[in-house]
Every structure is written in structure tokens, then in C-alpha cells.
Design an enzyme around this catalytic site. Structure first.
Site, mmCIF file in Angstrom:
data_model
loop_
_atom_site.group_PDB
_atom_site.id
_atom_site.type_symbol
_atom_site.label_atom_id
_atom_site.label_comp_id
_atom_site.label_asym_id
_atom_site.label_seq_id
_atom_site.Cartn_x
_atom_site.Cartn_y
_atom_site.Cartn_z
ATOM 1 N N TYR A 83 -9.473 -10.936 -6.939
ATOM 2 C CA TYR A 83 -8.547 -11.086 -8.061
ATOM 3 C C TYR A 83 -8.872 -12.306 -8.918
ATOM 4 O O TYR A 83 -8.400 -12.411 -10.044
ATOM 5 C CB TYR A 83 -7.103 -11.159 -7.543
ATOM 6 N N ARG A 97 0.868 -1.181 0.000
ATOM 7 C CA ARG A 97 0.000 0.000 0.000
ATOM 8 C C ARG A 97 0.903 1.229 0.000
ATOM 9 O O ARG A 97 2.056 1.173 0.447
ATOM 10 C CB ARG A 97 -0.883 0.029 1.250
ATOM 11 N N HIS A 151 -2.085 2.350 -5.781
ATOM 12 C CA HIS A 151 -2.787 1.098 -5.519
ATOM 13 C C HIS A 151 -2.885 0.232 -6.772
ATOM 14 O O HIS A 151 -3.031 -0.993 -6.671
ATOM 15 C CB HIS A 151 -4.179 1.404 -4.974
ATOM 16 N N HIS A 184 -4.066 -9.104 3.691
ATOM 17 C CA HIS A 184 -5.525 -9.114 3.826
ATOM 18 C C HIS A 184 -5.918 -9.970 5.019
ATOM 19 O O HIS A 184 -5.449 -11.100 5.152
ATOM 20 C CB HIS A 184 -6.184 -9.692 2.572
ATOM 21 N N LYS A 232 -2.182 -1.944 7.942
ATOM 22 C CA LYS A 232 -3.327 -1.352 8.626
ATOM 23 C C LYS A 232 -3.380 -1.821 10.075
ATOM 24 O O LYS A 232 -3.132 -2.986 10.368
ATOM 25 C CB LYS A 232 -4.627 -1.740 7.915
ATOM 26 N N ARG A 289 -0.260 -2.301 -6.701
ATOM 27 C CA ARG A 289 -0.596 -3.388 -5.765
ATOM 28 C C ARG A 289 -1.574 -4.372 -6.417
ATOM 29 O O ARG A 289 -1.391 -5.592 -6.324
ATOM 30 C CB ARG A 289 -1.196 -2.772 -4.498
#
Length: 298
Positions: free
Chosen positions: A279, A148, A244, A270, A172, A247
Site C-alpha cells: 500500500y 476479507r 476485496h 497480514h 486465514k 479491503r
């Protein structure tokens, strides 16, 4: 309880209890502030503990009617989270959004770049300028590690474990993970460190930050966006891209080349595999290849 006190307590909860980043906290509070501004405009004197579901429903109708389904869902989700917090703290018994349903939204497929696009963007970097080596190392890191933009600008020299072939990435909620880094990207980072970074007037508290601006300070997220936009214009790339996008391209290219979805999930950081599963929809050829390779009646 007044609105501002409730918001202050809510922000502390999001930071301390849930470990969210400041950017995420600001987004959550933004939705509540929209409701507060609406109440002021309508001269409605309701506190967060007395507001009715009818008022909230009218707010959503008035404010969100011109928004798309995704934006409407975002506002409803943000408000629901705020009132759930008040229930959690025993200020409320029920959530005024209890009977309000979020609109159905389709899952947006991420934009991606081809390998040729990425090579053109990186080759367009002017290496005659000192920041050129930095920009090349940054874009290679974005793409080869699937970071990110916040993870890229926060990357530290002490996070580089090149002998082991990994980066330590803080994602995050300050959650850390180790991401593999290929020798080519390691080489470009070392060139930047040894030929450019050592000559910068590095500021206090920025000594361990890897990618710095010309004044020796940490780069901003906005600066990364600007660099990428300028390169896209330079090569006349008619796509709306951002950090992004690199990514997304990282994950898509790994999947197309046969990588395991669980491995991609771990590298992207994730929490849920369902986030990574998006994806699977990007390139249908992958599904056909899996069927042809593994189904007993192929």
C-alpha cells in the site's frame, strides 16, 4: 505411492498441520492435478516418487508457456510445495523442482475506490427492500473494518463487541484478531439486526451468523460479489471491483490519512509487514508527506 493417495495425505497435512482454509487447500491441489492430467495425456506412467525433474520441467514449458509470469510462478510454487511435503514425510530425498526458477514478477498494485466511489455505491442501495439494510450494513463493514469476503460472510453475532468497539474476526487458517468498528457501522448493523434479521426464518446452525439470505441461511461469497457488481453497474462505475476492493480501499485511505503501517497490518491480519507494504506504492503523495513532515532537512 499413487498420486491420489499422495494428494489425500497432502490435503490432510495442509488442513491439520498448516491450518489452511478449504479454499487455499483446493488451490494448492489444483496445481498438482494439472500435472497429473498432463501425465495422463502424455501416457507417462510416473508416480509422485519417481517423477523426474526433466518431466516436470517439460510440463511447465508445455502448460505454462502461454500463461503470464504470475500464473507460471503460481504453478511452480504449488508443485514445489507438494514435493516439499513428500520430502518432509521422508518419501523423497530431493525436490524435482529444485533447479526450476520461478519467473520474476512485479508486485501488482491493488485496485482502490475513492471515498466518493464508495459513498455512491452505498447510496445506490435500495433501502425500500429488506435486503437493502443488510447490504448497506455489509458494505459499510467491508470498508470500515477492511475484512476479507470470507471473514464477512462468516461473521457471527457473538463476534460483535460493540461496547468495546471491536469485532472478533476469524481470518486465514482460523487465526483470530480484533478489529475496531466505528459507531456509524455499529448503528447500521443494529438497524439490520433489529428491523430485518429478526423477521427471517433462521435455519438451524445459522442462528449465530450475522448476515443471512432471505431463507435464513449464511450468504455465499459469490452473493457478495454479485451485489457489488450490480451496484457498480447501477452507478455506471467503470472499474472492475470486488469485495476485496473495499479491503484495499480501507488500507489505502488509512495510509493516506497518516495511519501507521504496523497498525494497518494488524487490522488486515497480514502475517508479514511486507504484504502490507504494497500500500506504500499506491499513493506516492504519502511518501512525500512523510519526508516533508519528518526529515531534518525538509
Amino acid at each position: 505411492m499413487k498420486w491420489q493417495q499422495a494428494i489425500q495425505d497432502y490435503k490432510s497435512y495442509l488442513k491439520i498441520e498448516r491450518g489452511l482454509s478449504q479454499n487455499s487447500i483446493d488451490n494448492y491441489v489444483l496445481d498438482v492435478n494439472k500435472l497429473i492430467n498432463y501425465l495422463k495425456d502424455k501416457d507417462i506412467q510416473e508416480s509422485p516418487l519417481s517423477i523426474s525433474s526433466e518431466i516436470v520441467q517439460q510440463f511447465i514449458y508445455d502448460v505454462a508457456k502461454d500463461l503470464n509470469a504470475r500464473s507460471q510462478s503460481r504453478i511452480i510454487s504449488g508443485l514445489r510445495s507438494f514435493f516439499n511435503y513428500l520430502i518432509f514425510e521422508d518419501y523423497l530425498k530431493t525436490n524435482p523442482l529444485e533447479q526450476i526458477e520461478s519467473p520474476k514478477i512485479g508486485r501488482k498494485l491493488p485496485d482502490t475506490l475513492s471515498e466518493e466511489d464508495i459513498n455512491k455505491l452505498i447510496n445506490a442501495i435500495d433501502l425500500s427492500q429488506p435486503q437493502g439494510e443488510r447490504n448497506r450494513a455489509m458494505l459499510e463493514t467491508l470498508y470500515s473494518c477492511g475484512l476479507r469476503v470470507s471473514e464477512l460472510v462468516g461473521l457471527k453475532i457473538s463476534d460483535l463487541f460493540f461496547d468495546e468497539g471491536f469485532l472478533k474476526v476469524t481470518g486465514k487458517g482460523d487465526k483470530q484478531r480484533f478489529v475496531p468498528i466505528v459507531p456509524h457501522t455499529q448503528k447500521l448493523i443494529n438497524i439490520y439486526k433489529e428491523q430485518v434479521r429478526v423477521h427471517l426464518p433462521i435455519q438451524p446452525n445459522h442462528q449465530d451468523i450475522l448476515f443471512l439470505n432471505r431463507r435464513g441461511k449464511q450468504l455465499t461469497r459469490a452473493m457478495i460479489f454479485t451485489i457489488i457488481k450490480q451496484l457498480a453497474e447501477k452507478i455506471s462505475l467503470n472499474k472492475n471491483i470486488s469485495p476485496h476492493t473495499f479491503r484495499h480501499s480501507f488500507a489505502t485511505h488509512l495510509l493516506e490519512n497518516g495511519a501507521d503501517l504496523r497498525a494497518i497490518q494488524l487490522m488486515l491480519g497480514h502475517e508479514s509487514i511486507t504484504t502490507t507494504e504494497i500500500y506504500m506504492h499506491v499513493d506516492k503523495r504519502h511518501l512525500k508527506d512523510v519526508m516533508n513532515a519528518y526529515h531534518p532537512r525538509k
